[in-house]
Design a protein around this motif. Structure first.
Motif, PDB file in Angstrom:
ATOM      1  N   ARG A 226     -25.637-100.537   1.395  1.00 18.10           N
ATOM      2  CA  ARG A 226     -24.963-101.742   1.875  1.00 18.10           C
ATOM      3  C   ARG A 226     -23.811-102.235   1.006  1.00 18.10           C
ATOM      4  NH1 ARG A 226     -29.011-106.639   2.130  1.00 18.10           N
ATOM      5  NH2 ARG A 226     -27.084-107.788   2.532  1.00 18.10           N
ATOM      6  N   VAL A 227     -23.652-101.795  -0.230  1.00 10.89           N
ATOM      7  CA  VAL A 227     -22.725-102.427  -1.162  1.00 10.89           C
ATOM      8  C   VAL A 227     -21.469-101.585  -1.389  1.00 10.89           C
ATOM      9  CG1 VAL A 227     -22.423-103.202  -3.551  1.00 10.89           C
ATOM     10  CG2 VAL A 227     -24.545-103.721  -2.350  1.00 10.89           C
ATOM     11  N   SER A 228     -20.307-102.211  -1.218  1.00 10.25           N
ATOM     12  CA  SER A 228     -19.041-101.608  -1.635  1.00 10.25           C
ATOM     13  C   SER A 228     -19.014-101.553  -3.156  1.00 10.25           C
ATOM     14  CB  SER A 228     -17.860-102.420  -1.130  1.00 10.25           C
ATOM     15  OG  SER A 228     -17.832-102.483   0.278  1.00 10.25           O
ATOM     16  N   VAL A 229     -18.308-100.561  -3.701  1.00  6.96           N
ATOM     17  CA  VAL A 229     -18.228-100.426  -5.150  1.00  6.96           C
ATOM     18  C   VAL A 229     -16.776-100.235  -5.573  1.00  6.96           C
ATOM     19  CG1 VAL A 229     -20.544 -99.425  -5.350  1.00  6.96           C
ATOM     20  CG2 VAL A 229     -18.554 -97.910  -5.127  1.00  6.96           C
ATOM     21  N   ASN A 230     -16.545-100.460  -6.864  1.00  2.05           N
ATOM     22  CA  ASN A 230     -15.274-100.125  -7.483  1.00  2.05           C
ATOM     23  C   ASN A 230     -15.571 -99.219  -8.657  1.00  2.05           C
ATOM     24  OD1 ASN A 230     -13.241-100.833  -9.890  1.00  2.05           O
ATOM     25  ND2 ASN A 230     -12.143-101.061  -7.948  1.00  2.05           N
ATOM     26  N   PHE A 231     -14.761 -98.166  -8.839  1.00  2.98           N
ATOM     27  CA  PHE A 231     -14.984 -97.280  -9.983  1.00  2.98           C
ATOM     28  C   PHE A 231     -13.687 -97.095 -10.769  1.00  2.98           C
ATOM     29  CE2 PHE A 231     -14.015 -94.420  -6.414  1.00  2.98           C
ATOM     30  CZ  PHE A 231     -13.059 -93.574  -6.957  1.00  2.98           C
ATOM     31  N   ARG A 232     -13.852 -96.856 -12.062  1.00  4.89           N
ATOM     32  CA  ARG A 232     -12.709 -96.643 -12.950  1.00  4.89           C
ATOM     33  C   ARG A 232     -13.158 -95.775 -14.123  1.00  4.89           C
ATOM     34  NH1 ARG A 232     -15.406-101.376 -11.930  1.00  4.89           N
ATOM     35  NH2 ARG A 232     -15.924-102.620 -13.752  1.00  4.89           N
ATOM     36  N   LEU A 233     -12.204 -95.120 -14.748  1.00  2.00           N
ATOM     37  CA  LEU A 233     -12.473 -94.212 -15.857  1.00  2.00           C
ATOM     38  C   LEU A 233     -11.751 -94.728 -17.089  1.00  2.00           C
ATOM     39  CD1 LEU A 233     -13.592 -91.695 -17.155  1.00  2.00           C
ATOM     40  CD2 LEU A 233     -11.835 -90.355 -15.999  1.00  2.00           C
ATOM     41  N   GLN A 234     -12.511 -95.088 -18.062  1.00  3.69           N
ATOM     42  CA  GLN A 234     -12.009 -95.689 -19.295  1.00  3.69           C
ATOM     43  C   GLN A 234     -10.832 -94.895 -19.878  1.00  3.69           C
ATOM     44  OE1 GLN A 234     -14.807 -95.578 -22.637  1.00  3.69           O
ATOM     45  NE2 GLN A 234     -14.746 -97.811 -22.689  1.00  3.69           N
ATOM     46  N   GLY A 235      -9.681 -95.554 -20.033  1.00  2.00           N
ATOM     47  CA  GLY A 235      -8.538 -94.942 -20.691  1.00  2.00           C
ATOM     48  C   GLY A 235      -7.752 -93.962 -19.843  1.00  2.00           C
ATOM     49  N   GLU A 273      -7.319 -89.027 -26.383  1.00  2.00           N
ATOM     50  CA  GLU A 273      -7.969 -88.525 -27.584  1.00  2.00           C
ATOM     51  C   GLU A 273      -9.279 -87.825 -27.229  1.00  2.00           C
ATOM     52  OE1 GLU A 273     -10.199 -90.341 -31.561  1.00  2.00           O
ATOM     53  OE2 GLU A 273      -9.006 -91.651 -30.264  1.00  2.00           O
ATOM     54  N   PRO A 274      -9.516 -86.629 -27.746  1.00  2.40           N
ATOM     55  CA  PRO A 274     -10.740 -85.886 -27.388  1.00  2.40           C
ATOM     56  C   PRO A 274     -12.000 -86.585 -27.919  1.00  2.40           C
ATOM     57  CG  PRO A 274      -9.069 -84.405 -28.267  1.00  2.40           C
ATOM     58  CD  PRO A 274      -8.601 -85.797 -28.550  1.00  2.40           C
ATOM     59  N   LYS A 275     -12.712 -87.265 -27.036  1.00  6.01           N
ATOM     60  CA  LYS A 275     -13.948 -87.980 -27.362  1.00  6.01           C
ATOM     61  C   LYS A 275     -14.663 -88.291 -26.053  1.00  6.01           C
ATOM     62  CE  LYS A 275     -13.172 -92.484 -28.461  1.00  6.01           C
ATOM     63  NZ  LYS A 275     -13.488 -93.203 -27.242  1.00  6.01           N
ATOM     64  N   ASP A 276     -15.621 -89.161 -26.091  1.00  2.19           N
ATOM     65  CA  ASP A 276     -16.317 -89.587 -24.872  1.00  2.19           C
ATOM     66  C   ASP A 276     -15.641 -90.821 -24.278  1.00  2.19           C
ATOM     67  OD1 ASP A 276     -18.094 -87.571 -25.261  1.00  2.19           O
ATOM     68  OD2 ASP A 276     -19.803 -88.836 -25.801  1.00  2.19           O
ATOM     69  N   TYR A 277     -15.752 -90.931 -22.946  1.00  2.12           N
ATOM     70  CA  TYR A 277     -15.240 -92.095 -22.223  1.00  2.12           C
ATOM     71  C   TYR A 277     -16.261 -92.494 -21.163  1.00  2.12           C
ATOM     72  CZ  TYR A 277     -10.799 -91.018 -24.460  1.00  2.12           C
ATOM     73  OH  TYR A 277      -9.826 -90.771 -25.392  1.00  2.12           O
ATOM     74  N   TYR A 278     -16.271 -93.780 -20.823  1.00  5.58           N
ATOM     75  CA  TYR A 278     -17.189 -94.253 -19.794  1.00  5.58           C
ATOM     76  C   TYR A 278     -16.530 -94.207 -18.412  1.00  5.58           C
ATOM     77  CZ  TYR A 278     -20.742 -96.010 -23.018  1.00  5.58           C
ATOM     78  OH  TYR A 278     -21.736 -96.118 -23.962  1.00  5.58           O
ATOM     79  N   PHE A 279     -17.283 -93.646 -17.472  1.00  5.13           N
ATOM     80  CA  PHE A 279     -16.970 -93.805 -16.052  1.00  5.13           C
ATOM     81  C   PHE A 279     -17.807 -94.990 -15.579  1.00  5.13           C
ATOM     82  CE2 PHE A 279     -18.322 -92.818 -11.643  1.00  5.13           C
ATOM     83  CZ  PHE A 279     -17.093 -92.918 -11.022  1.00  5.13           C
TER      84      PHE A 279
END
Length: 560
Positions: A226-235, A273-279
């Motif tokens: 039922r819920v619309s979402v928004n997504f983004r990728l850090q950096g 920069e080669p590291k981890d990022y949050y989705f």
């Protein structure tokens, strides 16, 4: 001379073989079982396909024939539908209760599909009971043929991402809640490919791993209830390249709204920069905001993701305006090919005369004291005999079909007391139709049409009038199969009903579809020609496909 003649005969033979050769076949065997899953960290009964949740990815190429033998090892009937796959001439395989009987426990059924002249990102999911709340879904990736270039450099790899809201209550409990006349309420969280991540859990398995400097394609589908979402990728920015089977103008976005039932694809370049990022995925237009994260990792990168997450778009009224503007920025890429060599823009839909306008207003009310949802004052109920089968045998009364039950426009005053019945709308084959979705409720809606794509030409606040047509995008609206409608707003789509069959138009909100916010278009071929629609498959494997017609006055569950 004889040798030359033989060579000519051989060449003609090989040419005939080439012309008559069928497109490639892909074969799958799927076992549908129960299993323990924990999308939000709470163990519960889920529906697995070959032991997986999400289910297996169907990776195919345009025009491939897909044969899927589904073994139902649940304790109740089960069906799968293929959202966005058009099943040309073949609604018999659509996997909805209006077109076919469900697969009984312990039985199997073989779906035979063809992704005819299609490319893009789609998904499959269950249509029986409230099985969608338990899993049983997966991604469908339809690649372009080698001879048909895509309008961007081929990516280094791709990642399939199913996301959406989730309930910790089991699907049987949720179904009982709806059957008792109550709403299932708000979800408990959001999952990303069956998992819910938290900031700081840097030991979690990454959603994707990218090589520095390379570009990847991500396919996203909102498979929630039922819920619309928004997504983004850090950096990172995301370049939109496809929506539900159509190449788009390649705009860059920091974040994207994705409504229930919708899919799209973006390109992401590993240029940070080669590291981890949050989705990051967060809910939209709901009373409480819920968020989930996953790790995107650079190969050989060093360092955890920053705990400072990219902010969500504005909420409420400002958020709706933001989302509408983003929708208007989505444009069909008129110069690129689709599944065929001719450019997408060669189909000048804006120059076709509209032959019929259908206005559909969603609403909710009660029937016999229980919650129901409907369209134009009518709430759909699935009869014992699938609608398509009753119509095929010339016995519409067996499925309680009343073709005049639903009118082409909503009543001036919507009563809270709902009329129920088998909602089937007669449609003329190959007519060019305008469908207006009107939403005067306080919640966002998403609609989907099986068997067809439509041009999403407008979304606006307020009420629709014929004068609003001057605001339609009649040049490069995206051809797709879902459309969102914001609160107190309307949306307009244009489509050619050129696919003969019985096709489901439904709310993508599972609660609303289950309780009646859906209908079927009956698109009959003139003369019932098999050139336009395949004949009924009588028996497939051990499952009898059709129900032996028997007159009944009861509206019992649709079991074959």
């Amino acid at each position: 001379m004889g040798s030359s003649r033989m060579r000519m005969i051989l060449m003609a033979f090989l040419l005939c073989r080439t012309i008559l050769a069928e497109d490639p076949y892909l074969y799958f065997d799927w076992k549908v079982t129960y299993g323990t899953i924990s999308p939000l960290g709470v163990p519960q009964q889920g529906i697995l396909i070959n032991g997986q949740f999400p289910g297996p990815i169907i990776n195919c190429t345009s025009n491939n024939n897909i044969v899927i033998n589904v073994f139902n090892q649940l304790d109740e009937p089960f069906l799968l539908t293929w959202a966005g796959i058009q099943h040309r001439k073949n609604s018999w395989m659509d996997g909805t209760l209006g077109t076919m009987c469900p697969i009984l426990p312990g039985k199997n059924f073989t779906y035979k599909l063809q992704v005819k002249d299609q490319i893009g990102s789609f998904f499959y999911f269950p249509t029986t009971a409230l099985h969608r709340a338990a899993g049983g879904m997966g991604m469908i990736q339809v690649q372009s043929r080698e001879l048909i270039p895509i309008p961007y450099d081929r990516p280094a790899g791709e990642f399939a991402v199913l996301l959406g809201d989730w309930y910790n209550k089991g699907h049987k409990t949720l179904k009982k809640t709806l059957d008792s006349g109550h709403t299932i309420g708000l979800p408990d969280g959001i999952h990303i490919n069956g998992k819910s991540g938290k900031v700081g859990d840097n030991a979690a398995e990454p959603l994707a791993t990218m090589e520095p400097g390379k570009t990847y394609r991500y396919r996203f589908c909102n498979v929630g209830l039922r819920v619309s979402v928004n997504f983004r990728l850090q950096g990172h920015t995301m370049k939109l390249v496809e929506i539900e089977g159509s190449h788009t103008v390649q705009n860059a976005y920091d974040s994207l709204d994705l409504h229930v039932g919708q899919c799209l694809a973006v390109l992401v370049t590993a240029n940070q920069e080669p590291k981890d990022y949050y989705f990051v995925v967060s809910s939209r237009f709901s009373k409480k905001q819920i968020t989930s994260v996953a790790i995107i990792r650079y190969a050989n990168g060093k360092g955890p993701a920053s705990s400072e997450l990219p902010p969500p778009p504005p909420q409420h009224v400002a958020g709706i305006a933001w989302s509408v503007n983003q929708f208007r920025s989505f444009r069909w890429n008129l110069t690129s090919n689709a599944a065929r060599p001719n450019p997408q823009g060669s189909y000048n839909y804006g120059k076709i005369n509209i032959t019929r306008t259908i206005r559909l207003a969603n609403f909710h009310g009660t029937h016999e004291g229980k919650l129901r949802f409907g369209i134009n004052g009518v709430s759909h109920q699935n009869p014992a005999t699938p609608l398509k089968i009753a119509e095929y045998f010339g016995k519409p009364e067996l499925a309680f079909i009343n073709y005049n039950l639903l009118k082409d426009e909503p009543p001036k005053e919507m009563s809270s007391s709902i009329v129920t019945g088998s909602v089937v709308v007669n449609a003329t084959f190959r007519n060019f139709v305008e469908i207006i979705f009107e939403n005067q409720e306080k919640t966002i809606q998403t609609w989907h049409l099986d068997g067809h794509s439509f041009f999403a030409v407008a979304i606006e606040y307020g009420k629709w009038t014929p004068e609003k047509r001057k605001n339609y995008n009649l040049l490069d609206a995206v051809s797709r199969h879902t459309i969102q409608v914001y609160p107190n707003s309307w949306a307009a789509v244009l489509t050619t009903l050129d696919n003969a069959g019985m096709w489901n138009l439904r709310s993508e909100m599972a609660e609303r579809a289950y309780l009646g916010q859906q209908l079927y278009f009956s698109v009959l071929s003139p003369g019932r020609s098999t050139r336009d629609e395949y004949n009924i498959p009588l028996i497939t494997n051990s499952v009898v496909f059709f129900w032996i017609p028997q007159v009944s006055t009861a509206q019992s569950p649709p079991y074959a």
